[in-house]
Scaffold this active site. Sequence first.
Site, PDB file in Angstrom:
ATOM      1  N   HIS A 126       0.137  10.048 -33.749  1.00  0.00           N
ATOM      2  CA  HIS A 126      -1.027  10.607 -33.060  1.00  0.00           C
ATOM      3  C   HIS A 126      -2.030   9.513 -32.675  1.00  0.00           C
ATOM      4  O   HIS A 126      -2.598   9.516 -31.582  1.00  0.00           O
ATOM      5  CB  HIS A 126      -1.677  11.662 -33.961  1.00  0.00           C
ATOM      6  CG  HIS A 126      -3.017  12.106 -33.494  1.00  0.00           C
ATOM      7  ND1 HIS A 126      -4.184  11.697 -34.095  1.00  0.00           N
ATOM      8  CD2 HIS A 126      -3.387  12.910 -32.458  1.00  0.00           C
ATOM      9  CE1 HIS A 126      -5.205  12.243 -33.463  1.00  0.00           C
ATOM     10  NE2 HIS A 126      -4.756  12.981 -32.473  1.00  0.00           N
ATOM     11  N   GLU A 171      -0.855   7.786 -29.709  1.00  0.00           N
ATOM     12  CA  GLU A 171      -1.103   8.625 -28.529  1.00  0.00           C
ATOM     13  C   GLU A 171      -2.508   8.355 -27.974  1.00  0.00           C
ATOM     14  O   GLU A 171      -2.705   8.195 -26.765  1.00  0.00           O
ATOM     15  CB  GLU A 171      -0.920  10.101 -28.895  1.00  0.00           C
ATOM     16  CG  GLU A 171      -1.235  11.086 -27.785  1.00  0.00           C
ATOM     17  CD  GLU A 171      -2.215  12.138 -28.246  1.00  0.00           C
ATOM     18  OE1 GLU A 171      -3.371  12.126 -27.766  1.00  0.00           O
ATOM     19  OE2 GLU A 171      -1.839  12.988 -29.101  1.00  0.00           O
ATOM     20  N   HIS A 172      -3.501   8.269 -28.858  1.00  0.00           N
ATOM     21  CA  HIS A 172      -4.860   7.918 -28.403  1.00  0.00           C
ATOM     22  C   HIS A 172      -4.875   6.536 -27.747  1.00  0.00           C
ATOM     23  O   HIS A 172      -5.522   6.325 -26.718  1.00  0.00           O
ATOM     24  CB  HIS A 172      -5.823   7.890 -29.599  1.00  0.00           C
ATOM     25  CG  HIS A 172      -6.363   9.225 -29.983  1.00  0.00           C
ATOM     26  ND1 HIS A 172      -7.715   9.487 -30.036  1.00  0.00           N
ATOM     27  CD2 HIS A 172      -5.749  10.390 -30.320  1.00  0.00           C
ATOM     28  CE1 HIS A 172      -7.912  10.744 -30.412  1.00  0.00           C
ATOM     29  NE2 HIS A 172      -6.734  11.315 -30.594  1.00  0.00           N
ATOM     30  N   GLU A 219     -11.939  13.207 -35.356  1.00  0.00           N
ATOM     31  CA  GLU A 219     -11.091  14.336 -34.951  1.00  0.00           C
ATOM     32  C   GLU A 219     -10.561  15.057 -36.192  1.00  0.00           C
ATOM     33  O   GLU A 219     -10.564  16.293 -36.259  1.00  0.00           O
ATOM     34  CB  GLU A 219      -9.925  13.848 -34.077  1.00  0.00           C
ATOM     35  CG  GLU A 219      -9.014  14.982 -33.609  1.00  0.00           C
ATOM     36  CD  GLU A 219      -7.864  14.530 -32.721  1.00  0.00           C
ATOM     37  OE1 GLU A 219      -7.778  13.325 -32.396  1.00  0.00           O
ATOM     38  OE2 GLU A 219      -7.050  15.391 -32.342  1.00  0.00           O
TER      39      GLU A 219
END
Lengths: 437, 447
Positions: free
Chosen positions: B68, B71-72, B148
Amino acid sequence: MIRVVLAAMMTIALAAPLKAAVEIQEVTSPGGIEAWLVQENSIPFVSLEIRFLGGSSLDPEGKRGVTKLMTGLIEEGAGELDAAAFAEARDGLAASFEFSVQDDALSVSVRMLTENRDEAVELLRQALVNPRFDEDAVERVRAQLLSGIRSDLTDPNWIANRTFDDMVYGDHPYGSSSDGSLESVAALTRDDIVEAFRAVAARERVYVGASGDISASELGLLLDRLLGDLPEKAAPLPGPAAVNISGGVTIVPFDTPQSVAFFGQPGIARNDPDFFAAFVANEIFGGGGLQSRLSEEVRVKRGLTYGIGSYLVNFDDADMLLGRFASANDRVAEAIGVVKDEWANIAANGVTEQELDEAKTYLTGAYPLRFDGNGPIARILVGMQTIDLTPDYITSRNENIEAVTLDDIKRVAARLYQPENLRFVVVGQPEGLEEIN
Amino acid sequence: MRRFIAVIIPLVVALAGPAKAAEVTSFLLENGLDVVVLEDHRAPAVVHMMWYRVGSADEPRGVSGIAHYLEHLMFKATDELESGEFSATVARNGGSDNAFTSYDYTAYFQRVASDRLELMMRMEASRMDGLALVEEDIATERDVVIEERNQRTENDPGALFGEQRRAAQFLSHPYGIPIIGWKHEAEALTLKDAVSFYEQHYGPNNAILIVAGDVEPDEVRRLAEQYYGVIPPNPNVKPRNRVTEPPQLAERRLSYADPRIGQAYVVRTYLAPERDAGAQEEAAALTLLAELLGGSSTTSFFADKLQFETQVAIYSAAFYSGLSLDDTTFGLVVVPSEGVSLAEAEAAMDQAVADFLEAGVNMEDLERIRVQIRASEIYEQDNLSSLARTYGAGLTSGLTIEDIQAWPQILADVTAEDIMAAAEKIFERRNAVTGWLMTEGSEELMQ
């Protein structure tokens, strides 16, 4: 009776000149009910969006939550059918009717197959004209609403929202939760619910958008069957809210690792001559993408939050500029400082030519992409009608955005962004943050 | 009447997927890139998606959250693009873009006017093998990821409870580790971790390109050859080889109390088979079982027993999605009415399951669900983005295009006997995790 208006959907954006045309037909039924239609026959179903103006704000004094509870009950039995029989009939037709209510409107989002449209309309008509509000259904749905309220009471987002609204709107319905309180919902009677239904479900404040496999004449007949038996008059609307806001920081202590911050100040009216300039200015300042100033400064450069935005919100009874973000308790004070600095910066200096150009190409290019399927189109058609736009807005909207100049933005930014009136409500255990009243 | 209830159901039950919704074309580039084109010429727009067959369940141990986090970081600099330039360019062209990470896949997408497709491909190709990460981007973006996690999980006791239940459900399989990562591991992720994961998993031979909208397959092929075809396959990419769960022999039970909980509930998940290529029948039966048992808050078996016949619950549901590379879960949830204890709610839930096994499938209920399956094929045609996601998620979960297209018919062919056979098998308590989410100060003890 049926007037057809052609509104070619054009963009004169530098980058993305989409060529799609959405043809809006203005339909008036034989019985005098008006609707907008985009006919698109390639898939055999139709989406209807029906909106009754006057939502939870119609709750009478002391009956907070009654419109919300009533909305949850419309589908729980109608005419000859109890709740389960109604749901079975609906599912057996593969139709969907979604009832929802906000402060300013009650919405019905409908999806019906062409092959059994008449039966689906008849079923929905029962819900709109003959809802039963059976006692057992009332108790069942009341328990669900109370459970939701109990959960919300310990949700930092809900607490922040409530604290802000209470401070700003006071005694106006906007000032309290449209769900009502544990006490007010417990005290509601079936008579209150019947009265709340009569208050909203009337012809004088209904708007309809339709998109999909249906002709104008078919839609006209459908409207009369569906809505023709509703009474003409609804209850009076509450009238404008007195927005009472002053700059500062309010802290609500709450034991959670990340502080939730709501912020806001007065906004700008939808019919203000500078509305489009304000809209473009706010896109640059706090718009949806990662490119906005707030996102760049608070998230991208400093990593202080996962997401931040600011929004021009035009309620029926108040115009606001609102925003929110969440930051760890030890970082929220820094984030608030950055937001305040940006607020002062845009008020004093406006935006750059490059920012303006990029915002225009984004906004004008993104607009046609919103017309993405029957449901979204039906909702757009209703939204336009409820704020008195005409079908040619679909063309003029992008022209209005293109016409905004750097001077327009500078003028409107100086007026719109008021650091002295910017109020933060912070829920959490913020470190190094002072309350300012 | 689901809308008032704050309980988050982890998976949305997708009754059907697409079949002949759009004209579907597929082909394979020489470097191993799979390409799927979904034609829909109603509007001059296109969705361009790049799906990688890698997700959080493919992470090395100890660096949870790296899939993840990467992905950022894919929105930062590449050999050709400056940090942030990708999204800024999409926006300047009137489009929107984003990305998402799951256990089995990571996907990047843009939605733009169809004449911008080439530009999207040029940029997406640039980050397929040209990511150029630097330390300064790394640190702030890791802070963003932590915020997040704070927002999604740390601030939400229901989400924390969900993490704990998943960790208990999977004894060895990485599905027990949160996608966003355990907090202490996500906080410690480094540039080296990100680069290593990228070099191990990204490349055309581990990706699926999906282009949906107002496009011609020949043109998509030409552009894909031009921009993606020139990227050599990544030799580091290996077939996914996940650990196998050991036999689950002991039922697990856990309870979690938090002052931020306003409404208690009981939730149970059972280990369940997923949709497999060429063998989706059992998953189809489980999909219909979930629908019959708890798919509607008015007409399902649970609703009837727990909310109408008795008022034990204010909300009840069953949930299952077979879209997963490895074994997944079948779940039940009951939110008790005021004055009903969690023990009573759980007992009523078990009784309702037992009653269902005794009563069998109500054929009228099954027929209504079949009608809805057929209708969903019509409604699906109107939502191209959702269609594209269905293909992407299916293909990265080990299914073929044929499997995805066969799904509605397989669902329609499920018999009452199939459903009962699946039900007899699924409710095995040794495979199950039962969780009580409790309000603080609740005196009740879990049995």
